[in-house]
Design an enzyme around this catalytic site. Structure first.
Site, short mmCIF file in Angstrom:
data_model
loop_
_atom_site.label_atom_id
_atom_site.label_comp_id
_atom_site.label_asym_id
_atom_site.label_seq_id
_atom_site.Cartn_x
_atom_site.Cartn_y
_atom_site.Cartn_z
N LYS A 88 -43.37 -7.68 39.32
CA LYS A 88 -43.28 -6.28 40.21
C LYS A 88 -44.53 -6.68 40.84
O LYS A 88 -45.39 -6.99 40.54
CB LYS A 88 -42.94 -5.66 39.38
N GLY A 100 -28.44 12.35 43.60
CA GLY A 100 -28.85 11.22 43.92
C GLY A 100 -28.21 10.37 45.16
O GLY A 100 -27.69 9.72 44.46
N GLY A 135 -28.40 8.33 47.94
CA GLY A 135 -29.33 7.56 48.78
C GLY A 135 -28.21 5.95 48.84
O GLY A 135 -27.08 6.35 48.85
N ASN A 136 -28.68 5.48 49.50
CA ASN A 136 -28.23 3.70 49.64
C ASN A 136 -27.16 3.36 48.91
O ASN A 136 -25.78 2.74 48.99
CB ASN A 136 -29.00 2.73 49.57
N VAL A 137 -27.83 3.47 46.91
CA VAL A 137 -26.96 3.52 45.80
C VAL A 137 -25.90 4.31 45.54
O VAL A 137 -24.32 4.23 45.68
CB VAL A 137 -27.74 2.73 44.67
P1 NAD Z 1 -33.11 6.16 48.35
O1 NAD Z 1 -34.07 6.03 48.51
O2 NAD Z 1 -31.83 5.10 49.17
O3 NAD Z 1 -31.81 7.51 47.25
C1 NAD Z 1 -32.20 8.25 46.94
C2 NAD Z 1 -32.01 9.76 46.63
O4 NAD Z 1 -31.68 10.51 45.43
C3 NAD Z 1 -31.96 9.85 47.90
O5 NAD Z 1 -31.24 10.54 48.89
C4 NAD Z 1 -32.61 10.97 48.03
O6 NAD Z 1 -33.13 12.20 48.57
C5 NAD Z 1 -32.26 11.50 46.05
N1 NAD Z 1 -33.40 12.54 46.01
C6 NAD Z 1 -34.71 12.03 45.38
N2 NAD Z 1 -34.96 13.48 44.34
C7 NAD Z 1 -33.96 13.80 43.68
C8 NAD Z 1 -33.14 14.64 42.94
N3 NAD Z 1 -34.42 14.74 41.80
N4 NAD Z 1 -32.12 15.03 42.65
C9 NAD Z 1 -31.46 15.11 43.44
N5 NAD Z 1 -31.43 13.33 44.59
C10 NAD Z 1 -33.04 13.44 45.00
O7 NAD Z 1 -33.00 4.80 46.61
P2 NAD Z 1 -31.59 3.85 46.13
O8 NAD Z 1 -31.78 2.74 46.73
O9 NAD Z 1 -30.37 4.51 46.40
O10 NAD Z 1 -31.93 3.74 44.82
C11 NAD Z 1 -31.65 4.45 43.96
C12 NAD Z 1 -32.11 3.88 41.93
O11 NAD Z 1 -31.31 3.03 42.36
C13 NAD Z 1 -33.27 3.79 42.67
O12 NAD Z 1 -34.76 4.70 41.39
C14 NAD Z 1 -33.92 2.64 42.49
O13 NAD Z 1 -34.95 2.12 41.80
C15 NAD Z 1 -33.05 2.54 41.86
N6 NAD Z 1 -32.37 0.94 41.57
C16 NAD Z 1 -31.72 0.66 43.08
C17 NAD Z 1 -31.23 -0.70 43.38
C18 NAD Z 1 -31.08 -1.12 44.91
O14 NAD Z 1 -30.26 -2.35 45.22
N7 NAD Z 1 -31.36 -0.75 45.90
C19 NAD Z 1 -31.53 -1.67 42.64
C20 NAD Z 1 -32.04 -1.05 40.98
C21 NAD Z 1 -31.84 -0.17 40.54
#
Ligand code: NAD
Length: 352
Positions: free
Chosen positions: A80, A178, A180-182
């Site tokens: 990492k 949350g 976001g992307n996922v």
């Molecule tokens: P992202 O930044 O696209 O989305 C995160 C979302 O959470 C955002 O819309 C943000 O506004 C919201 N958010 C933040 N704090 C919040 C809260 N307290 N209450 C409600 N919503 C809140 O991130 P992502 O890529 O969707 O990843 C989400 C999680 O999954 C992260 O913890 C990331 O480490 C983990 N993850 C992601 C991937 C990946 O492929 N993107 C892979 C493994 C793990």
């Protein structure tokens, strides 16, 4: 304080510190293990209050990557990188290029990609100077969140079977934190499968829009963990299961994409005591790594992997979680402890 004195230190193989005063770059790359293969792990760009906390995060996250790769059957070790600072202020093309050139010095034992504060576009810029970067649209798998969301969906099926004695999502109530992307992609998959959704995001307009599109209900972001749902799916930041939130959680299971959902490892036993099934995050959210295997194995000095289609490998998250739940029950331990033990055994076996 010596790195080996950190509570997160776990016999890491290599830890590198890079500084480029001209661009403001301060980066740490931690390589936990290469016993199963060269290390992979994203780069997190974050305004850590101290450099000590940045080192701790790199050590902890790289160990989790070793476990994630081992349990996903990916031929990789765990690493990492973190870049210290506010990406909104510091992130420039010269900084990303300086970082890419440092990656070249590490060479074939580490390949990185997106994480918090680090986008596909950033990876494309680094690609201009370094081959040791995955997650690009031009040369590989692109945005990993597509596979992560699919993997979480498959994992949720194991949760359904183990905790609700169901094999379909029709009418199952899932609270997603949350969007976001996922999280937003996961909601789409769940809606298509007939689940009932309650959603929240600190960006309330995001929640309102998705709710309109999918017919979901919206709650305040402060309350989503306490929704009386079948499954609580954290897809925001880590630490959502903590001393304050745990007594308020009413869901029968917690399973989502966010990394480090438990604020402390001891909370796993407390969840079990309350009959709340927890899906270890580094098992259920491994879809991104699984999807990036081909691309990461294309970097110089690595043997190209011959693999089954990505859809088949993502489906295995279902079987793997089912196995972990069953073994944890048999051995009277938590799924988290069971997953860690299996991962450590897989890594130790490869080392022999
Ligand atoms: P992202 O930044 O696209 O989305 C995160 C979302 O959470 C955002 O819309 C943000 O506004 C919201 N958010 C933040 N704090 C919040 C809260 N307290 N209450 C409600 N919503 C809140 O991130 P992502 O890529 O969707 O990843 C989400 C999680 O999954 C992260 O913890 C990331 O480490 C983990 N993850 C992601 C991937 C990946 O492929 N993107 C892979 C493994 C793990």
């Amino acid at each position: 304080m010596a790195i080996s004195e950190s509570s997160e230190f776990d016999q890491h193989e290599q830890v590198c510190w890079f500084a480029d005063p001209a661009s403001g770059l301060k980066a740490i790359v931690a390589i936990h293990s290469t016993k199963l293969g060269p290390a992979v792990g994203g780069t997190r760009f974050w305004p850590y209050p101290t450099e000590r906390l940045a080192v701790d995060d790199a050590l902890r996250l790289s160990r989790a990557m070793s476990y994630k790769c081992a349990l996903a059957g990916a031929p990789f070790g765990g690493g990492k990188a973190v870049i210290v600072g506010d990406p909104g202020v510091l992130k420039t093309r010269p900084l990303l290029h300086a970082y890419g050139k440092y990656l070249n010095r590490i060479g074939t034992v580490f390949c990185t990609g997106e994480d918090v504060g680090f986008s596909v576009a950033d990876c494309e810029i680094i690609r201009e100077v370094s081959p040791y970067i995955a997650g690009t649209n031009s040369a590989g798998a692109g945005d990993p969140s597509i596979h992560t969301a699919q993997g979480v969906f498959h994992g949720l099926r194991a949760v359904l079977e183990a905790r609700l004695d169901r094999d379909d999502f029709s009418g199952v109530h899932v609270a997603v934190q949350g969007l976001g992307n996922v999280g937003s992609r996961l909601c789409q998959l769940l809606a298509e499968a007939g689940a009932r959704l309650t959603v929240a995001d600190v960006r309330s307009e995001r929640a309102d829009q998705l709710a309109r599109e999918l017919g979901a209900q919206v709650v305040d972001a402060e309350l989503i963990h306490a929704v009386d749902a079948d499954i609580f799916a954290p897809c925001a930041l880590g630490g959502i299961v903590n001393e304050r939130t745990l007594p308020q959680i009413k869901a029968k299971a917690i399973a989502g994409a966010a990394n480090n959902q438990l604020a402390a490892a001891t909370l796993g036993a407390e969840l079990q005591r309350r009959n709340i099934l927890f899906a270890p995050d580094y098992v259920i959210n491994a879809g991104g790594v699984i999807g990036a295997v081909e691309e990461a194995s294309r970097v110089p000095g690595r043997a190209q992997q011959s693999l089954e289609p990505v859809e088949v490998r993502l489906l295995r998250i279902h079987e793997r979680l089912r196995d972990i739940f069953n073994r944890a029950e048999l051995e009277r331990t938590t799924p988290e402890a069971m997953a860690t033990r299996i991962a450590q055994e897989l890594i130790a076996r490869a080392g022999r």
